[in-house]
Design a protein around this motif. Structure first.
Motif, PDB file in Angstrom:
ATOM      1  N   UNK A 940       0.801  -1.226   0.000  1.00 50.74           N
ATOM      2  CA  UNK A 940       0.000   0.000   0.000  1.00 50.74           C
ATOM      3  C   UNK A 940       0.833   1.275   0.000  1.00 50.74           C
ATOM      4  N   UNK A 941       1.975   1.283   0.679  1.00 54.38           N
ATOM      5  CA  UNK A 941       2.796   2.484   0.701  1.00 54.38           C
ATOM      6  C   UNK A 941       3.330   2.787  -0.699  1.00 54.38           C
ATOM      7  N   UNK A 942       3.816   1.757  -1.369  1.00 57.51           N
ATOM      8  CA  UNK A 942       4.306   1.962  -2.741  1.00 57.51           C
ATOM      9  C   UNK A 942       3.167   2.401  -3.647  1.00 57.51           C
ATOM     10  N   UNK A 943       1.986   1.773  -3.489  1.00 60.20           N
ATOM     11  CA  UNK A 943       0.843   2.156  -4.317  1.00 60.20           C
ATOM     12  C   UNK A 943       0.480   3.623  -4.105  1.00 60.20           C
ATOM     13  N   UNK A 944       0.590   4.081  -2.862  1.00 65.03           N
ATOM     14  CA  UNK A 944       0.287   5.484  -2.579  1.00 65.03           C
ATOM     15  C   UNK A 944       1.256   6.402  -3.290  1.00 65.03           C
ATOM     16  N   UNK A 945       2.528   6.035  -3.291  1.00 62.45           N
ATOM     17  CA  UNK A 945       3.518   6.874  -3.963  1.00 62.45           C
ATOM     18  C   UNK A 945       3.380   6.806  -5.483  1.00 62.45           C
ATOM     19  N   UNK A 946       2.954   5.660  -5.992  1.00 61.09           N
ATOM     20  CA  UNK A 946       2.688   5.576  -7.431  1.00 61.09           C
ATOM     21  C   UNK A 946       1.589   6.555  -7.812  1.00 61.09           C
ATOM     22  N   UNK A 947       0.527   6.611  -7.010  1.00 59.19           N
ATOM     23  CA  UNK A 947      -0.561   7.544  -7.283  1.00 59.19           C
ATOM     24  C   UNK A 947      -0.082   8.988  -7.195  1.00 59.19           C
ATOM     25  N   UNK A 948       0.738   9.283  -6.194  1.00 61.65           N
ATOM     26  CA  UNK A 948       1.254  10.650  -6.044  1.00 61.65           C
ATOM     27  C   UNK A 948       2.137  11.023  -7.233  1.00 61.65           C
ATOM     28  N   UNK A 949       2.962  10.087  -7.681  1.00 56.02           N
ATOM     29  CA  UNK A 949       3.833  10.358  -8.831  1.00 56.02           C
ATOM     30  C   UNK A 949       3.019  10.589 -10.092  1.00 56.02           C
ATOM     31  N   UNK A 950       1.989   9.779 -10.297  1.00 57.54           N
ATOM     32  CA  UNK A 950       1.155   9.983 -11.474  1.00 57.54           C
ATOM     33  C   UNK A 950       0.474  11.346 -11.413  1.00 57.54           C
ATOM     34  N   UNK A 951       0.069  11.765 -10.230  1.00 60.47           N
ATOM     35  CA  UNK A 951      -0.570  13.063 -10.083  1.00 60.47           C
ATOM     36  C   UNK A 951       0.296  14.199 -10.589  1.00 60.47           C
ATOM     37  N   UNK A 952       1.595  14.156 -10.282  1.00 57.13           N
ATOM     38  CA  UNK A 952       2.466  15.230 -10.754  1.00 57.13           C
ATOM     39  C   UNK A 952       2.857  15.053 -12.220  1.00 57.13           C
ATOM     40  N   UNK A 953       2.955  13.820 -12.676  1.00 53.82           N
ATOM     41  CA  UNK A 953       3.324  13.596 -14.075  1.00 53.82           C
ATOM     42  C   UNK A 953       2.234  14.065 -15.044  1.00 53.82           C
ATOM     43  N   UNK A 954       0.979  14.080 -14.609  1.00 50.02           N
ATOM     44  CA  UNK A 954      -0.102  14.468 -15.522  1.00 50.02           C
ATOM     45  C   UNK A 954      -0.592  15.891 -15.267  1.00 50.02           C
ATOM     46  N   UNK A 955       0.015  16.596 -14.325  1.00 51.10           N
ATOM     47  CA  UNK A 955      -0.495  17.923 -14.000  1.00 51.10           C
ATOM     48  C   UNK A 955      -0.014  18.965 -15.012  1.00 51.10           C
ATOM     49  N   UNK A 956      -0.719  20.095 -15.021  1.00 49.03           N
ATOM     50  CA  UNK A 956      -0.406  21.162 -15.981  1.00 49.03           C
ATOM     51  C   UNK A 956       1.026  21.650 -15.867  1.00 49.03           C
ATOM     52  N   UNK A 957       1.496  21.832 -14.641  1.00 49.84           N
ATOM     53  CA  UNK A 957       2.819  22.424 -14.467  1.00 49.84           C
ATOM     54  C   UNK A 957       3.907  21.551 -15.071  1.00 49.84           C
ATOM     55  N   UNK A 958       3.702  20.246 -15.082  1.00 50.93           N
ATOM     56  CA  UNK A 958       4.679  19.356 -15.702  1.00 50.93           C
ATOM     57  C   UNK A 958       4.664  19.521 -17.225  1.00 50.93           C
ATOM     58  N   UNK A 959       3.491  19.780 -17.788  1.00 51.01           N
ATOM     59  CA  UNK A 959       3.329  19.796 -19.241  1.00 51.01           C
ATOM     60  C   UNK A 959       3.515  21.164 -19.869  1.00 51.01           C
ATOM     61  N   UNK A 960       3.596  22.195 -19.044  1.00 47.60           N
ATOM     62  CA  UNK A 960       3.725  23.547 -19.578  1.00 47.60           C
ATOM     63  C   UNK A 960       5.007  24.194 -19.070  1.00 47.60           C
ATOM     64  N   UNK A 961       5.594  24.998 -19.937  1.00 47.79           N
ATOM     65  CA  UNK A 961       6.810  25.732 -19.581  1.00 47.79           C
ATOM     66  C   UNK A 961       6.523  27.219 -19.725  1.00 47.79           C
ATOM     67  N   UNK A 962       6.633  28.005 -18.635  1.00 46.19           N
ATOM     68  CA  UNK A 962       6.377  29.438 -18.722  1.00 46.19           C
ATOM     69  C   UNK A 962       7.576  30.187 -19.297  1.00 46.19           C
TER      70      UNK A 962
END
Length: 962
Positions: A940-962
């Motif tokens: 479960x701990x690893x699964x939680x971190x997998x979810x957290x990592x996916x959250x940042x990988x798909x977020x706008x700030x990751x995909x956009x460069x100001x």
């Protein structure tokens, strides 16, 4: 709140340029929405950046403007054509006009307008004939043309000799549904088509045809802001428009921007810390130099040029066969850019590299002959630098082709047309292909100009064979190892042939010796017989006569097939050796080849094809370049060669202002997201005017001073204050220049499809940095994909995106969803869209899950004991910054909540499905705490971190460069 990637209120990137940069925060609710599902984002779309103001309202509705690609609606009763855009005009000129000419104009043209209907002019189509308007833009059911070609009414069926193919009917439907774009459409801002002959003197006054200007660097009020001349040109325009530049970007933002810009990859945490700690004045310049010297630079910027070259690893169209050696051209481009090959040389090689190679090989053969004291050329390896010259001409043959075309003359002209169109857009920014059937309706390019170029390319061999299925030509590029392998192969054949000859000779010698022995015995027997013969008898008996004859071998009968008399052992050995020779001859060592062109055996000018048809030929046109661009001193096309080298040298000569302008604009666009001329592939009448014409000419002129060094141009642009601006909105500027046309700030830009994928792989540590080579799983010319029964495509790799196969009609999903080039035509200006399937891909694709899992493992490995340090590391790897306090708290709370819920669910599943332990029917459930043990099958701990990592990988700030 920092939102998921998808925002249903936006359809493209234009609105993003209006938003100030504010640091978003990730909350537990937001991350949960990202990981668990899309429903919240769909139901409650919000702005992607915290504290952003809404987009400016429209005058009518007060709602944010949304740009769409749908054609404008036509009011009832209106019969008008929309103002054509570039894509619509291209569609009409390449698909519709040839179809109308071929199928319709013969009966509905100037010479014979049956039923008072003409289809050779837009106004006549809209007016219609005796039955009414033939075309009602945007309305298929009201367009009689569609009814006629669809055979909807037995009294109105056209053409009368048979229904059009379904594909042609669909093209006409699509054209009308688009609003019937046509060069003659009288839309607002669209110039009327030229009605008279081309006036070259007047044409040369158009801005893009004029010689490069030598405008002095302008004086500005805020001279302290100017770092190099680029800033002076930009600031001068800003001041004249009443604008002020935004504040410079902070060091962390600037590093992330320039790293993605030059390499397509995110900066590492170590690089960020080193740059932040370096307070020296040249710290940023040294970062640029380091990035330019990295191998990743060529891989990223090579992809930009591959968009121009319409690079693909398959043919597409009717016969989607593999371009088995196209990868050599891709690697040549990467290699050339990493070596900083002068850009003029780079362009010439792609037009005429085979001719340059011939010149170099002639020198080598002469040296070989002199060393060997013989005039006979010897087979030799092709040095790498000469092989590159042959590989470079793949540029001319990478386009899609109809390989099963029954009419071979038409196929040949279609291939030439595709090459002319590509050369025109890529080098000159002109739509030369529009002059195939008639003089260009807007630009000063005549049909004669088109066929002058067609003569050059018609004298160039692009195809190996035109027989169905046709094959493109490939240049041999053997290495020393290949030549050695071939010589060894030939030696093996020669060795076996020598053994065969030796064995036959020995066997024949044995037969001769045996025959001689038998003859000697026969002679001896004959002599004895003669001694015993009564001398008084009149003649010898028959046996004695045969013996005498046998004693004379030269007169004895010789067998027709002496091998038939060989021993069984000799026959078997001969058969074995001959089988080996046959096998060797059937499988010679392959000689490497590369897609490319060479000279045709017959060099000839081409006759004008009336209305573009190869069946109706007009006057012969000498090979040459377009008259409006022709130099004062005429180009002499040699009689023995195609003239490609002369044309290529003219392309990059000082007398041609278009190529340096086009290339300077491309570099600017790839750095800033928008060119000084926004229509990067069209500098003609229908293209946009430059926003900074003096700056464009100054940059174009710099190529000569910089030795056509692309890396030097990078340094010039990247070191300017203009490039280093932040993306913060200045409200006063927003009212004057909402689109940021005059560069008063940096636009917030989404990463390209390749950088999205590569960025995820880099952050997770999965990326494979191996360079070069093919990733196709089929051989050259073999079928690779169709939509029914064949699919040999594979994208299962962690290598950089530039190495993924580009299969026409079957692109990798992550490419096609994120606005990748179609690979069919020149594309120097990728668009940016935001649509729901992108979010679905990011939330469900195997690539993202692989990256999220690997990134979680990386965090757990790097920081085995401390969740707080994992949060910091995660933000550094994905967003290139430290988390804010509230972000870190929210992330930790999310991880703990996710872990707890996951552990409870795992325990419940184990309790509901106990596993037999030991013998008999006895069952035993493991203790609840074991459900959290990885050994029990879940963590479960690893699964939680997998979810957290996916959250940042798909977020706008990751995909956009100001």
């Amino acid at each position: 709140m920092f939102q998921p990637y998808f925002d249903s209120t936006r359809r493209n990137d234009s609105a993003w340029s209006l938003f100030p940069v504010a640091r978003p925060s990730v909350t537990f609710a937001a991350t949960t929405a990202i990981v668990i599902g899309l429903s919240v984002a769909l139901a409650h779309p919000q702005a992607g950046w915290a504290n952003d103001p809404p987009a400016p309202p429209t005058a009518e509705s007060g709602e944010p403007e949304v740009e769409t690609s749908e054609p404008a609606a036509i009011e009832p009763g209106e019969t008008v054509a929309s103002a054509p855009d570039e894509a619509g005009l291209r569609f009409f000129e390449t698909k519709i006009r040839p179809l109308l000419i071929d199928r319709c104009v013969g009966c509905h043209g100037e010479d014979d307008a049956e039923s008072d209907l003409r289809l050779d002019h837009l106004s006549d189509m809209l007016a219609g004939g005796v039955s009414g308007p033939a075309v009602v833009p945007g309305k298929l059911d009201e367009s009689l043309l569609i009814a006629a070609i669809g055979f909807q009414d037995e009294l109105l069926q056209m053409p009368p000799d048979g229904k059009l193919p379904d594909a042609e009917i669909e093209l006409l439907k699509e054209w009308i549904a688009r609003g019937a774009p046509h060069p003659e459409a009288d839309g607002s801002g669209v110039p009327a088509p030229r009605k008279s002959a081309i006036n070259l003197e007047e044409a040369k006054k158009f801005w893009s045809f004029r010689p490069l200007s030598s405008s002095p660097v302008p004086a500005v009020q805020d001279a302290a802001w100017v770092i190099n001349p680029i800033d002076a040109f930009v600031l001068s325009k800003l001041e004249s428009e009443g604008l002020t530049p935004s504040r410079p970007a902070d060091k962390r933002t600037l590093l992330r921007r320039v790293t993605y810009d030059l390499t397509g990859l995110p900066p590492t945490p170590e690089a960020i810390e080193a740059f932040l700690a370096d307070e020296s004045p040249d710290a940023y310049a040294r970062v640029i130099d380091h990035l330019l010297e990295s191998k990743e630079y060529g891989e990223h910027w090579g992809r930009h040029w591959l968009d121009i070259a319409r690079y693909a690893d398959s043919n597409g169209l009717d016969e989607n066969v593999a371009h088995g050696n196209a990868w050599r051209y891709r690697d040549y481009v990467i290699r050339s850019l990493n070596q900083d090959k002068p850009l003029d040389r780079f362009l010439v090689e792609q037009m005429a590299g085979d001719l340059l190679a011939n010149e170099e090989l002639a020198k080598l053969h002469a040296a070989d002959a002199e060393a060997a004291d013989t005039a006979e050329p010897t087979e030799r390896a092709i040095p790498t630098e000469i092989a590159d010259l042959r590989i470079a001409t793949g540029f001319l043959t990478l386009g899609p082709k109809v390989l099963a075309e029954a009419d071979k003359d038409k196929m040949r002209m279609d291939i030439i047309d595709e090459q002319i169109d590509t050369i025109g857009r890529a080098f000159l920014g002109l739509t030369l292909g529009c002059a195939r059937c008639h003089d260009h309706k807007f630009d000063p390019v005549s049909t004669a100009d088109y066929y002058a170029l067609a003569g050059i390319l018609g004298s160039t061999r692009t195809m190996e064979s035109l027989k169905t299925v046709a094959k493109w030509y490939e240049n041999p590029i053997p290495t020393e190892a290949d030549i050695a392998a071939r010589r060894d192969h030939q030696a093996q054949i020669a060795q076996r042939n020598e053994k065969i000859a030796s064995l036959i000779a020995a066997a024949k010698a044995d037969l001769a010796a045996k025959a001689a022995a038998e003859a000697a015995e026969a002679a001896e027997a004959a002599e004895k017989a003669a001694e015993n013969t009564n001398a008084d008898e009149p003649a010898a008996d028959e046996p004695a006569a045969e013996a005498v004859a046998a004693a004379k071998p030269d007169e004895a009968a010789k067998p027709e097939d002496p091998e038939a008399l060989f021993s069984a052992e000799t026959k078997a050995e001969l058969q074995r050796l001959r089988d080996e020779v046959k096998a060797l001859e059937k499988s010679p060592p392959p000689i490497p080849t590369a897609m490319g062109v060479t000279e045709e055996q017959e060099i000839a000018d081409v006759r004008i094809h009336v209305r573009g048809s190869h069946l109706t030929l007009g006057a012969t046109v000498p090979r040459n370049v377009p008259a409006v661009l022709a130099p004062a001193e005429p180009i002499v096309m040699p009689s023995g060669t195609s003239g490609r080298l002369e044309m290529a040298n003219w392309m990059v000569s000082p007398e041609n202002p278009l190529t340096p302008r086009v290339m300077a604009n491309r570099v600017w666009r790839w750095h800033f997201g928008r060119g000084l001329v926004s229509t990067t592939d069209n500098f003609g009448i229908l293209g946009d005017q430059p926003t900074h014409p003096e700056l464009l000419d100054w940059l174009a002129s710099q190529w000569t001073e910089l030795g056509w060094s692309l890396k030097s141009m990078h340094r010039l642009i990247l070191l300017s204050n203009t490039y280093q601006l932040g993306s913060e909105v200045v409200e006063a500027n927003l009212a004057i220049d909402p689109d940021n046309r005059f560069r008063w700030r940096s636009d917030v830009r989404r990463l390209q499809a390749e950088s999205i994928r590569d960025g995820m792989l880099a952050a997770s540590g999965l990326i494979d940095g191996t360079m070069g080579g093919s990733m196709l799983h089929v051989g050259n010319y073999e079928f690779i994909f169709n939509h029914t029964s064949k699919d040999d495509t594979s994208y299962d790799t962690y290598r950089r995106s530039i190495y993924l196969p580009v299969i026409r009609n079957n692109l990798y999903d992550g490419f096609s969803l994120f606005d990748y080039s179609t690979a069919d035509v020149v594309n120097g200006d990728r668009q940016t869209s935001t649509v729901a399937p992108q979010a679905l891909f990011l939330l469900n694709s195997g690539l993202v899950m692989d990256a999220a899992n690997a990134l979680a493992d990386r965090l757990l490995r790097d920081e085995p004991q401390d969740d707080a340090r994992r949060v910091v590391r995660l933000y550094q790897l994905t967003l290139a910054r430290y988390p804010e306090t509230e972000e870190a708290d929210a992330m930790l709370a999310f991880v703990e909540a996710f872990r707890r819920v996951a552990a409870e669910r795992a325990a419940a599943q184990v309790a509901a499905n106990p596993q037999p332990l030991g013998e008999g029917d006895a069952t035993q459930s493991p203790p609840a705490e074991d459900a959290a043990n990885p050994a029990a099958g879940t963590d479960p701990l690893r699964d939680a971190w997998v979810a957290a990592c996916q959250g940042l990988l798909v977020c706008n700030e990751f995909h956009y460069v100001p």
